[in-house]
Design a protein around this motif. Structure first.
Motif, PDB file in Angstrom:
ATOM      1  N   GLN A 577      58.688  -0.758  33.826  1.00 36.66           N
ATOM      2  CA  GLN A 577      57.879   0.348  33.311  1.00 36.66           C
ATOM      3  C   GLN A 577      56.398  -0.019  33.288  1.00 36.66           C
ATOM      4  O   GLN A 577      55.538   0.776  33.678  1.00 36.66           O
ATOM      5  CB  GLN A 577      58.337   0.719  31.905  1.00 36.66           C
ATOM      6  N   GLN A 580      55.105  -0.005  36.786  1.00 41.26           N
ATOM      7  CA  GLN A 580      55.012   1.343  37.340  1.00 41.26           C
ATOM      8  C   GLN A 580      53.670   1.981  36.984  1.00 41.26           C
ATOM      9  O   GLN A 580      52.958   2.496  37.858  1.00 41.26           O
ATOM     10  CB  GLN A 580      56.161   2.205  36.811  1.00 41.26           C
ATOM     11  N   SER A 584      50.150   2.668  39.297  1.00 41.92           N
ATOM     12  CA  SER A 584      49.615   4.033  39.309  1.00 41.92           C
ATOM     13  C   SER A 584      48.144   4.037  38.893  1.00 41.92           C
ATOM     14  O   SER A 584      47.327   4.780  39.448  1.00 41.92           O
ATOM     15  CB  SER A 584      50.426   4.927  38.369  1.00 41.92           C
ATOM     16  N   CYS A 621      63.051  -3.542  43.037  1.00 43.62           N
ATOM     17  CA  CYS A 621      63.426  -2.241  43.584  1.00 43.62           C
ATOM     18  C   CYS A 621      64.509  -2.311  44.649  1.00 43.62           C
ATOM     19  O   CYS A 621      64.873  -1.273  45.218  1.00 43.62           O
ATOM     20  CB  CYS A 621      62.184  -1.554  44.172  1.00 43.62           C
ATOM     21  N   HIS A 626      65.061   1.275  40.267  1.00 39.65           N
ATOM     22  CA  HIS A 626      63.723   1.618  39.784  1.00 39.65           C
ATOM     23  C   HIS A 626      62.927   2.391  40.844  1.00 39.65           C
ATOM     24  O   HIS A 626      61.887   1.923  41.339  1.00 39.65           O
ATOM     25  CB  HIS A 626      62.959   0.361  39.372  1.00 39.65           C
ATOM     26  N   HIS A 628      60.995   4.925  40.561  1.00 36.13           N
ATOM     27  CA  HIS A 628      59.638   5.288  40.142  1.00 36.13           C
ATOM     28  C   HIS A 628      58.664   4.137  40.377  1.00 36.13           C
ATOM     29  O   HIS A 628      57.524   4.350  40.796  1.00 36.13           O
ATOM     30  CB  HIS A 628      59.628   5.698  38.675  1.00 36.13           C
ATOM     31  N   LEU A 629      59.109   2.925  40.101  1.00 33.11           N
ATOM     32  CA  LEU A 629      58.260   1.765  40.380  1.00 33.11           C
ATOM     33  C   LEU A 629      58.022   1.628  41.882  1.00 33.11           C
ATOM     34  O   LEU A 629      56.904   1.330  42.327  1.00 33.11           O
ATOM     35  CB  LEU A 629      58.909   0.498  39.818  1.00 33.11           C
ATOM     36  N   SER A 632      55.431   4.095  42.875  1.00 31.60           N
ATOM     37  CA  SER A 632      54.103   3.685  42.399  1.00 31.60           C
ATOM     38  C   SER A 632      53.536   2.566  43.269  1.00 31.60           C
ATOM     39  O   SER A 632      52.358   2.598  43.646  1.00 31.60           O
ATOM     40  CB  SER A 632      54.206   3.230  40.942  1.00 31.60           C
ATOM     41  N   CYS A 633      54.358   1.582  43.605  1.00 32.90           N
ATOM     42  CA  CYS A 633      53.902   0.474  44.464  1.00 32.90           C
ATOM     43  C   CYS A 633      53.503   0.995  45.841  1.00 32.90           C
ATOM     44  O   CYS A 633      52.477   0.591  46.395  1.00 32.90           O
ATOM     45  CB  CYS A 633      55.004  -0.575  44.600  1.00 32.90           C
TER      46      CYS A 633
END
Length: 1291
Positions: A577, A580, A584, A621, A626, A628-629, A632-633
């Motif tokens: 989290q 992430q 961002s 990942c 994950h 969402h992570l 974001s990456c």
């Protein structure tokens, strides 16, 4: 009855002694107690109440002081024990004296606890039920209910028996609530209160549903009409217990209002009755009842009411919140926040309101708008309390309101409201409790929504919150790696430990920071929000843009604090989290400040921010974990890559198709790169098969890897070893061609070429097959400049292999020099701005070559074939590029001693060919065949020739081997110049306009142009005389005007222009004033009146008068002490005397014996020792001695020798030593001067010996250490101003 003993003497004698005993402490003898006497006294109506009270007090004392003693007496016969209990129960109904009644209750309670008998408990319950059943009214049951409540509280088993075996008794307890006596109701409620609260409410679970529901309804009825404080407190206490039971909540909230009787005669219930009259009969009255409690003046009742509301909403939020909202309970809760400092009440009200915000009705009825100002003030005050749970709950409520408030309804229409809430949030962030700070950061994240911003937007307050959160990072306890490993298991089991709290705060802070970045982006996209329209115009210019200030704050905090903190926290145990939001935030920085984003991107990439997200993707990942992570990456990597790519556009300019190509490759393939970096080589070497989509599939993933490797390596981040990258890229090119296609996407091919070039040094040389593969791939691109990347490794890689150098070497050199020219122009522009209006002098050859030129020189050293390519560029390319190539060759020639001896040997034949070609083309141009591009390169070729001549003087060994080539070079250079009629015409125009008397000074040619014209013409005169070159067109020049300028106008003439005049006169005098290049004109000022005499005719066109005037002018210029002017004057005087010696020796003798010669030496010798040892002054003395001048005296020579002895021969420059050697030689051979003494002759001989032993390398540097001097816009060959040793220049 005796004092202290519990015995009734009148009846004691007839009792069995076994019921008597002395009880109590042994040391005091104890108290005599007869149980039979006590029972008879209690049962007898004739015994006074006082006596009974005394006896009960004594028993109470025995029970306290002698535990178990009374129990032993009563165990003799259980019937006596029950009878005693029954008697006491009877007294609860019959005794009216409060004091006695209290003692009865006390003794009965102590007795039952003493007996600890289940049978006694049942007996008591039976007796109570019997009493309640036999009585027509429950009016006298108040003491019994109080006793029962105490017993239920003290003995949990009694509560369990009561709810399971004595339901009729419970019915009587319910009926008691219908009795109008509030004291009786309070006692009955006391029983129910203890019954529901005993043993954690376990007894209530066994209560029959019907009884429980009846209690709920009766409780509502009782509470609605209660006025006595005790009754209200008991009602509220029971209500608190009931609302913790889900089934009871359902009954309470679903009880219609018509079941609750309203007694109009009770004043305290008037408000409730009025509210009930306004609502329909089937609506629940509980919200109104609790609202009435909120309106009371008792903070305890207010707090309990709020807690009850919260408990009800917890059990059934969707069904129960609407009635409370419709009853305006939120309004009264907000009022309590404004009027109370009670921690319990505040916390309860906060909690209740938090639950109410789950219902959209809370916002549609504008409760949030009504209460936000009160809430903000309350939170500010709560932050001062010692119980930090209170402000934490208040900040939670603020967060919920900010998050759920509809965008259409603004909470802070004015700036004052936003300022107040931001100050409250900032206070929470600065709280000593990390949990409070975490909740405050959560509130700040919600506050940073666009719909909460006032007009104008308070950017300063937003910036203040961000800085406050950032400042907390220094206080976070970030454990060491060892401590993290040891506490990892503890963090899972205890989320409230310090490490978990720190990570919780960090996560919430990141969410807040991300919200601030998003807000800045939104405000930047709306012009109306960018600046304060109400700011006075006078303040706009001096104040910084507040939005830009906020963006700078975000970037500064992110760079200096947030990035190091997150990296440290996630170094050993990455938090998905946290990462992430972290990536961002980094992505959002690319849009906040475009002016600084390139610097930020370079810093990120060079600090390992390619490797970091890629490793996190592979570690966290993989396996679709994950997502969402991962997103974001990928977003961060794409923005970073596109930013870096925009800085390294091809030399031909940015290509939109290439940018879109890279963007699509990264967009579609980065999400699938969720593997460790160690797995990348296998991905690159896989055979992907058929590629169905241009941007998707295994081959596209390989292309994506190549681009990422290129951009990371360009910033120094080596994701894979160089040898691995090199071999993988070679294999990829081979694989693509093996599939029948040699055309990679241009952006991928560009990255592949960069990777091959940069990793070549640590990899083996390529064989023929892979080299052909690379050549084929590069040839497949229609525009090689679009593949070019300005990096030294690319130069070395292309020129490393002859096949590649043959195809791509020239274009790579051109692109390299073009980029270098851009950099040079930019630097020159900056320098021009800084030095505008200043005239500076610098030596062109003193300018240090930049790193790019040195890189190119290293390529030339390894691969000499590049020299010919550079020469071809000098001859055939446009001016800027040709000039850059010339500069590289100049540097090469200047420092060629550092290279191999024959490195530049092949340059001369190539230069000769170029000159021959230019000569032919120049003559063709003269015949009317039209100009060519090569003719325009003539100045650069000639400049290269000059540099070559200056850097390789005739004394060098290379010159002796190449003297034929040198001669041909010079010959063709002169021939080209002299045959260029356009050049000669331009020279004539410049010289004529400078000597025209009618022109104003502003109309004359620039001084720099005149200087260059004079110097060029002097060189042409000398070279034509030396090389006997043909002249097609001569230039007219006025000798009279030139001498007059030196004699009369020297004060108004620039020194450099005087120098150029002297250099031209020197060349003409060396040619005996008869050159085919120049046609001299003269006048009466030089020759005198006509007819011309014999002597003037001999010296024509100078004449004897002209010789004297020129001599006088030169003497005056010698006193100027300007370095170049001094040298030029001495050289010109030497040429003048040489001309006079050849034409008229008598005139030469006359000129040197004039009085001004002595005055000139006197002035020069008076200028100090440095002037005496100047090579020009030494040469002047020598010239005077050679021509028999009487101006040189013996003391003058002694001063020179003393100055030499003081300095030392070894300290003299090479030029000074040579001039001194000539002077000493002249002194020894001069017969006209008085002879020297023996001592002086020895001194002269010693100096000559020292000079003879000294080699040129042992002497100090020359007076003019460089070969080319740049003065403003004029470049001067310094060899032309070396002091002449004798004879004509050029010989």
């Amino acid at each position: 009855m005796t004092s202290g003993d519990i015995v009734y003497d009148k009846i004691h004698f007839r009792h069995d002694p076994k019921w008597s005993g002395r009880l109590g402490p042994a040391e005091g003898g104890g108290v005599l107690l007869c149980v039979a006497c006590v029972i008879e006294m209690i049962d007898s109506d004739d015994i006074a109440s006082v006596r009974k009270s005394f006896a009960l007090s004594g028993i109470s004392g025995v029970l306290k002081c002698s535990p178990g003693a009374l129990r032993e007496l009563l165990r003799q016969d259980n019937r006596v024990s029950l009878h005693f209990t029954a008697s006491l129960l009877g007294m609860l109904h019959t005794v009216e004296d409060p004091a006695t009644l209290e003692k009865v209750d006390q003794v009965l309670f102590q007795l039952l606890l003493e007996l600890q008998s289940e049978m006694s408990y049942r007996f008591v319950l039976d007796e109570i039920h019997k009493q309640l059943s036999d009585q027509l009214s429950v009016k006298g049951s108040l003491p019994t209910f109080n006793f029962l409540g105490n017993l239920v509280e003290a003995v949990p088993n009694v509560a369990h028996s009561l709810v399971t075996q004595y339901v009729p008794l419970l019915e009587h307890l319910c009926s008691a609530l219908l009795y109008p006596d509030e004291a009786l109701k309070a006692s009955a409620l006391y029983v129910w209160l203890k019954l529901f609260g005993t043993a954690g409410g376990s007894a209530a679970q066994s209560l029959p549903i019907a009884i429980r529901d009846r209690v709920c309804i009766l409780l509502l009825q009782t509470l609605a009409n209660a006025s006595a404080p005790q009754l209200i407190n008991n009602c509220v206490g029971l209500l608190w217990l009931l609302v913790q039971l889900g089934e009871a909540v359902s009954v309470l909230m679903n009880s219609p209002g018509d079941q609750i009787m309203c007694h109009e005669n009770q004043n305290n219930s008037q408000i409730l009755c009025q509210n009930q009259e306004q609502q329909s009969p089937d609506q629940c009255p509980l919200p109104l009842i609790l609202k009435k409690l909120l309106m009371s003046g008792d903070e305890t009742l207010q707090a309990t009411s709020a807690r009850c509301i919260a408990s009800i909403l917890v059990h059934s939020p969707s069904q129960c919140s609407a009635p409370f909202i419709k009853a305006d309970v939120p309004e009264f809760l907000f009022d309590r926040l404004a009027s109370s400092n009670s921690e319990v009440l505040l916390w309860s009200a906060y909690s209740c309101l938090v639950l109410l915000t789950d219902d959209p009705l809370f916002f549609s009825q504008c409760h949030s708008v009504y209460g936000i100002e009160t809430l903000v003030r309350s939170v500010k005050e709560a932050l001062q309390l010692t119980n930090l749970e209170v402000p934490k709950q208040g900040l939670l409520l603020l967060t919920e309101i900010l998050e759920r408030q509809p965008p259409s309804e603004r909470l802070f229409p004015s700036s004052s409201g936003f300022v107040a809430v931001s100050e409250a949030v900032m206070g929470g962030v600065s709280s000593s409790c990390l949990l409070v700070a975490t909740q405050a950061a959560n509130a700040a994240a919600a506050l940073f929504r666009l719909n909460h911003q006032s007009r104008p937007v308070q950017y300063e307050k937003i910036e203040g919150i961000i800085e406050a959160i950032t400042n907390r990072f220094s206080e976070l306890p970030l454990p060491s790696p060892a401590h993290r490993r040891s506490s990892r298991s503890l963090k899972r089991s205890d989320p409230n430990n310090q490490a978990s709290r720190s990570e919780g705060f960090l996560l919430q802070a990141l969410i807040c920071f991300h919200a601030a970045c998003r807000l800045a982006e939104e405000c930047a996209s709306e012009p109306v929000l960018k600046e304060n329209t109400f700011t006075a115009p006078s303040k706009h210019s001096c104040a910084q843009d507040p939005l830009e200030s906020l963006c700078q704050c975000l970037l500064r905090c992110c760079d200096s604090v947030w990035i190091p903190t997150v990296i440290k926290v996630c170094e050993h145990s990455p938090n998905p989290q946290i990462l992430q939001y972290f990536y961002s935030i980094l992505s959002s920085q690319f849009t906040l400040l475009p002016s600084l984003i390139f610097v930020f991107a370079n810093k990120l990439a060079s600090s390992g921010f390619y490797r970091l997200p890629l490793e996190h993707k592979g570690l966290i990942c993989a396996g679709n974990r994950h997502p969402h992570l991962n997103t974001s990456c990928c977003g961060f990597l794409q923005k970073l890559s596109m930013c870096l790519l925009s800085q390294s556009d091809p030399a031909s300019g940015p290509c939109q198709s290439d940018v879109e190509e890279v963007e699509n490759l990264l967009l579609y393939n980065l999400p699938f790169l969720c593997c460790r970096l160690s797995d990348w080589p296998s991905l690159l070497c896989e055979a992907p098969g058929i590629q169905l989509c241009e941007y998707k599939g295994p081959r596209a993933i390989q292309y994506c890897l190549v681009i990422i490797l290129h951009l990371a390596l360009q910033q120094g981040d080596r994701l894979l070893p160089d040898q691995t990258v090199f071999s993988s890229v070679v294999w990829l090119l081979h694989s693509v061609q093996a599939q029948g296609s040699c055309a990679l996407p241009r952006s991928v091919l560009r990255s592949a070429l960069y990777l091959l070039a940069v990793t070549q040094d640590k990899s083996p040389n390529l064989d023929r097959a892979p080299l052909n593969c690379i050549s084929k791939a590069l040839s497949s691109c229609q525009s090689f400049p679009s593949l070019y990347i300005h990096h030294p490794a690319l130069l070395h890689f292309i020129w490393r292999y002859p096949d590649l150098a043959e195809k791509f070497g020239p274009v790579v050199l051109e692109l390299w020099l073009s980029k270098q020219a851009q950099h040079t122009d930019a630097e020159k522009t900056i320098a021009d701005i800084q030095e505008k209006g200043e005239k500076t002098e610098s030596r062109a050859d003193d300018r240090e070559p930049d790193t790019e030129t040195m890189e190119l020189l290293s390529v030339i050293e390894k691969y000499p074939a590049a020299i010919l390519t550079l020469l071809d560029m000098v001859c055939t390319r446009e001016a800027t590029l040709a000039g850059q190539a010339l500069w590289v060759l100049e540097v090469l020639l200047r420092v060629q001693r550092e290279y191999e001896a024959d490195l530049c040997a092949n340059l001369r034949p190539a230069l000769l060919q170029a000159l021959q070609r230019l000569n032919v083309e120049s003559m063709g141009h003269g015949l009317g065949q039209g100009p060519t591009a090569q003719v325009n390169s003539l100045p650069l070729v000639l400049k290269l020739l000059c540099v070559m001549q200056a850097s390789d003087p005739p004394s060098s060994s290379s010159y002796s081997r190449m003297d034929g080539v040198h001669f041909k070079l010079l010959y063709h250079a002169v021939s080209v110049l002299l045959s260029n009629s356009g050049l000669m015409d331009q020279l004539q125009t410049v010289l004529s306009s400078s000597s025209a008397p009618s022109l104003s000074p502003s109309a004359c040619p620039p001084s720099a142009l005149l200087c260059c014209s004079h110097l060029l013409l002097s060189s042409l005169i000398t070279l034509q005389r030396v090389n006997s070159a043909q002249v097609q067109k001569s230039i007219s020049w006025s000798l009279d005007t030139a001498v007059q300028r030196l004699l009369v106008q020297k004060r108004n003439t620039d020194n450099l222009l005087l120098v150029s005049h002297l250099r031209l006169l020197q060349a003409l005098l060396d040619a005996d004033l008869a050159s085919a290049v120049v046609c001299l004109s003269t006048g009466p000022g030089l020759l005198g009146p006509r007819p011309i005499g014999v002597e003037d005719g001999t010296l024509y066109p100078l004449g004897s008068r002209g010789a004297q005037c020129l001599s006088i002018a030169l003497s005056g210029l010698l006193l100027q002490k300007h370095e170049l002017l001094l040298r030029a004057s001495v050289n010109c005087l030497s040429s003048l005397l040489g001309f006079l010696q050849r034409k008229s020796p008598a005139t030469a003798k006359y000129v040197v014996c004039q009085p001004w010669s002595r005055f000139l030496l006197y002035c020069l010798f008076s200028s100090g020792e440095s002037c005496r040892l100047h090579p020009a002054i030494l040469r002047l003395i020598t010239i005077l001695l050679q021509n028999g001048s009487t101006a040189v005296w013996e003391p003058d020579l002694l001063q020179v020798m003393e100055a030499v002895e003081r300095r030392g021969v070894k300290e003299l420059s090479e030029e000074t030593a040579q001039a001194l050697r000539l002077l000493l030689t002249q002194i020894q051979s001069n017969v006209d001067q008085p002879p020297l003494t023996e001592e002086h002759k020895q001194r002269v001989g010693g100096m000559m010996a020292s000079l003879g032993l000294q080699t040129p390398s042992e002497s100090c540097s020359a007076s003019l250490p460089g070969n080319v001097l740049r003065v403003g816009d004029v470049s001067i060959c310094l060899s032309d101003f070396t002091v002449k040793a004798g004879g004509r220049s050029g010989n």
